[in-house]
Design an enzyme around this catalytic site. Structure first.
Site, PDB file in Angstrom:
ATOM      1  N   GLU A   1      30.360 -32.372 -87.922  1.00 45.24           N
ATOM      2  CA  GLU A   1      31.513 -31.926 -88.537  1.00 45.24           C
ATOM      3  C   GLU A   1      31.805 -32.842 -89.797  1.00 45.24           C
ATOM      4  O   GLU A   1      31.677 -34.141 -89.749  1.00 45.24           O
ATOM      5  CB  GLU A   1      32.549 -32.138 -87.576  1.00 45.24           C
ATOM      6  CG  GLU A   1      33.924 -31.903 -87.951  1.00 45.24           C
ATOM      7  CD  GLU A   1      35.269 -32.846 -87.832  1.00 45.24           C
ATOM      8  OE1 GLU A   1      35.576 -33.349 -86.808  1.00 45.24           O
ATOM      9  OE2 GLU A   1      35.786 -33.260 -88.784  1.00 45.24           O
TER      10      GLU A   1
ATOM     11  N   CYS B   1      40.044 -35.839 -90.866  1.00 43.83           N
ATOM     12  CA  CYS B   1      39.084 -34.800 -91.494  1.00 43.83           C
ATOM     13  C   CYS B   1      40.110 -33.719 -91.566  1.00 43.83           C
ATOM     14  O   CYS B   1      39.703 -32.561 -92.251  1.00 43.83           O
ATOM     15  CB  CYS B   1      37.880 -34.323 -90.531  1.00 43.83           C
ATOM     16  SG  CYS B   1      38.577 -34.794 -88.848  1.00 43.83           S
TER      17      CYS B   1
END
Lengths: 505, 505
Positions: free
Chosen positions: A247, A284
């Site tokens: 990720e 994120c």
């Protein structure tokens, strides 16, 4: 190798705790060898038995809360309230996977009994289930010292799948990493897990060695595009390539229509600045791009909200330097103007100013490479669009994202197009909310097309994160007594199964 | 680029049909641009509507049978009976995916209603479903001119997922590729599929260009380790890496115990030689390694069965040359002795001799790299084991495989260990059968750890092959009327869904 990870208090720049020595190659090999040795026994446990062990770890993490939260706060300065919540979330993740193991659908059992009349040819008895891949390397992130670090979702989902785990700790919080590693290892040992099923290694070079170790069968990573890409390339370049679930980075575009501003402009300003500066912008899922109609008239309110925001320091010196470099670069993109840009911060530690810029959608479309990259930290870019076509052209230039958000009125004519556009570019489409905050549930999808992740088919949050570490095996014509229990006629584990194409309870 | 693919009759080495020109880069770009343009419309079709179109293609393939089978036979020499069966299987695959679309579980719908009391935090409404990745590149195989070529499982599973497809045709059967491409394209057009949803390109260089084309979002491949690895590396090396589903090579180890030989030695000899030489040994599931107890006493019977086998020519000159090179290499591995090795064949075309060797398990363990690689064609290696430990050591050196087979008596003490060993190394574990022949069903798993495939989580045969081309998207807080139909409260498509963690019918 050599060297050590030293915790630093981001508020002061001063050392915290003892340095944690880097793991040398022999240490990495010892961890992976032990993980490989533990794999068959860990895989062989029944799902409820493995669930009990995960619950024991959850309880041990909870019991160590009073130790862990202050340690994490000293190394990250994320604050006690945030870290308390994050520790709860982390514990809940262990409990959630334990519950999922007891339900058993992760085994994805499918049974096609023999059929002499099948087309194109008579069919033998076929019974499929999921089995663990083997030892998994987990790369801890800096920004969630619990939920995406040593005790985080990658670790527990891999363990739940039946895979041993070797974590590479993040250098920004070595002290809490080492402490929580002791807690987990102790709980696993006390609950009867095989030796070697979990260990932690330290240091950049250890991380490189780990992903190319022949015993490692998959890797999971949360971090920067550069770091993730380097490890992805190592994983893909092995003589035997392995799945790499990274990720990496996400701009999390957020579109606001004129009608939404008319209905609730103040609320949107507060919500955006709150989400952009949460955790000092080190999520994120931070909304890094805010699409507003040209002439939105929100500049002053945005600047005021930024001025009123309390923003802690960044996590470490490297991240702080990277933030200043990235936002300096953004300020130089043609057409970019400051909306709320603080001065250099003259405090100790890794404090940085919030930096909010604006630019026209046309300039974004023309300078997509320069304008459209993540600035990790409390920065954002407002993209001002003249009309629908202008908006869609700029949105079309945005790379794959973890999330994409729409603030509109339900009867805005563009809404259906916008939602389709968002779904084509992101793993989570949000209506009228903000992307920070990721629920830990069955339905959650925390992933997206490159560069949001290296593997758009998967998620690192939610129950289905376990699927990253399981592969199917089908048994053909094997006598009932020799089948794994999950596949026997009597269904002794009471699993949900698909039989002859039909789901059974 | 330039050049053309020329069909050659493997029986004679003579040209068949007109050459099919290679596609230049402009032609590849035209195909991918059209695929990208078609993607939203193809994705937006309801699953039953897309199913109707797949059924129309199935009917068109069936209607062209009298054309297609002779064309394929002229270019492959696989024989009318085999190709007739393969065409039926191929048609059935289109029908199977159509049926799966109507059932709808591929959308994997999960709904978590909002929950203000959820831990660790109040939960918004979350609704997840699968969406297509986008245009897919499919690399056709040589050995199944229907089932793993232009109209094969990769093409139909990607189309079923809602992804446009650009196939790179295999150069060994260009004539039938071009003809079946016309059949598919015509059926798609007549059934109302968007232009550009399916096309075929030709030539090695076109294949390289295709996998790096920015419009391509995933690739599927069946072929050699070398070819698959080269394309995998290109896919992984893109600025935006894409999933690459390669089915590469497999030794398909088969273990026979002394008790099984005692019970049915003749039948085992017949079964093994039949499976090893089926389709001239050009199955990815060919049993290439046969583990027999030392002193098995089957040499004469094996040699007789090989002598009695009718084996057609290989598919093309390159494969025939590769077969002779690989088997020559195998013959030079220390300890290898011939069991049934024919002389060089003095016929026209690409005929080759069957080559069956034997070696001790200890020699395999000591020379694993040299002994354990696939020889594509009618060759096999018998591995003679002294005892259980010897067997397991050699088996442990076998690379990941598509299948692994056990011939034993149920009360053989080693059986449970053997089955676990096999499941750890292969995607399909077969009891008392032979690996050639792959049923097309829900449960089938045609895949395995490297080098069997590049992606051990997936299958290229069976209903779940569709999962390779779908990624999850979760909608958060989106009003019911704005949700995709699959996610609305009323469940207008009557889909199986997981709601609040529980499956609903």
């Amino acid at each position: 190798m050599g060297g050590a990870d030293q915790g630093i208090n981001p508020l002061t720049g001063q050392s915290v705790g003892a340095p944690v020595p880097h793991t040398d190659s022999a240490g990495v090999a010892a961890a992976t060898t032990a993980a490989r040795a533990a794999a068959p026994a860990w895989a062989a446990l029944t799902p409820p038995r493995r669930a009990d062990i995960l619950d024991a770890v959850a309880a041990a993490i909870e019991a160590a809360r009073a130790d862990l939260v202050p340690l994490a706060d000293a190394e990250t300065a994320l604050g006690e309230a945030r870290l308390t919540g994050e520790l709860t979330r982390t514990r809940v993740q262990w409990e959630m996977f334990a519950a999922a193991l007891r339900e058993g659908s992760h085994l994805d059992v499918v049974i096609d009994p023999a059929d002499p009349d099948a087309l194109p040819a008579p069919r033998p008895d076929l019974r499929r289930m999921m089995v663990p891949l083997g030892p998994v390397a987990v790369y801890a992130a800096s920004n969630f010292p619990f939920a995406f670090s040593v005790p985080g979702g990658d670790t527990v989902s891999a363990l739940a799948a039946g895979c041993p785990v070797v974590v590479k700790a993040h250098p920004a919080h070595p002290g809490v990493s080492a402490r929580v590693a002791e807690v987990i290892a102790g709980a696993l040992r006390d609950a009867g897990a095989p030796d070697g099923v979990f260990s932690v290694v330290y240091g950049f070079e250890a991380g490189r060695v780990l992903v190319t170790d022949p015993a490692i069968t998959a890797a999971a990573f949360t971090g920067s595009i550069a770091g993730g890409r380097a490890l992805f390339d190592l994983a893909a370049g092995r003589p035997d390539p392995i799945p790499f679930y990274g990720e990496l980075g996400s701009l999390n575009p957020t579109v606001v229509t004129a009608a939404a501003i008319a209905a609730r402009g103040d609320e949107l300003v507060r919500g955006f600045v709150g989400s952009m500066t949460l955790g000092a912008g080190q999520f994120c899922t931070k909304p890094g791009l805010l699409f507003l109609p040209a002439g939105h008239g929100l500049d002053e309110r945005l600047a005021a909200a930024v001025g009123a925001a309390t923003v802690g320091p960044l996590l470490d010196e490297r991240i702080a330097a990277g933030y200043l470099r990235a936002t300096d670069g953004l300020a130089e993109v043609p057409g970019v103007r400051p909306v709320a840009v603080g001065d250099a911060v003259d405090a100790a530690g890794w404090h940085v100013p919030v930096r909010l810029y604006a630019v026209s959608a046309a300039d974004v479309t023309a300078n997509a490479d320069a304008a459209l990259h993540e600035c990790f930290g409390p920065a954002g870019l407002i993209v001002e669009y003249a009309d629908d076509a202008d908006l869609l052209a700029a949105l079309g230039a945005v790379p794959g994202a973890l999330t994409a958000t729409v603030h509109a009125e339900p009867d805005d004519a563009l809404v259906p197009t916008l939602l389709d556009f968002m779904a084509a570019r992101a793993g989570r489409v949000i209506w009228g909310g903000w992307p920070t905050g990721v629920a830990v549930t069955w339905a959650m999808q925390h992933g997206g097309p490159w560069p949001a992740t290296t593997s758009p088919l998967h998620t690192s949050v939610g129950v289905t994160a376990i699927r990253r570490f399981l592969r199917p095996v089908v048994y053909q014509g094997v006598p009932d007594a020799l089948l794994p229990p999950a596949l026997r006629d009597a269904n002794p584990w009471s699993l949900p199964r698909r039989v002859n194409g039909e789901m059974t309870a």
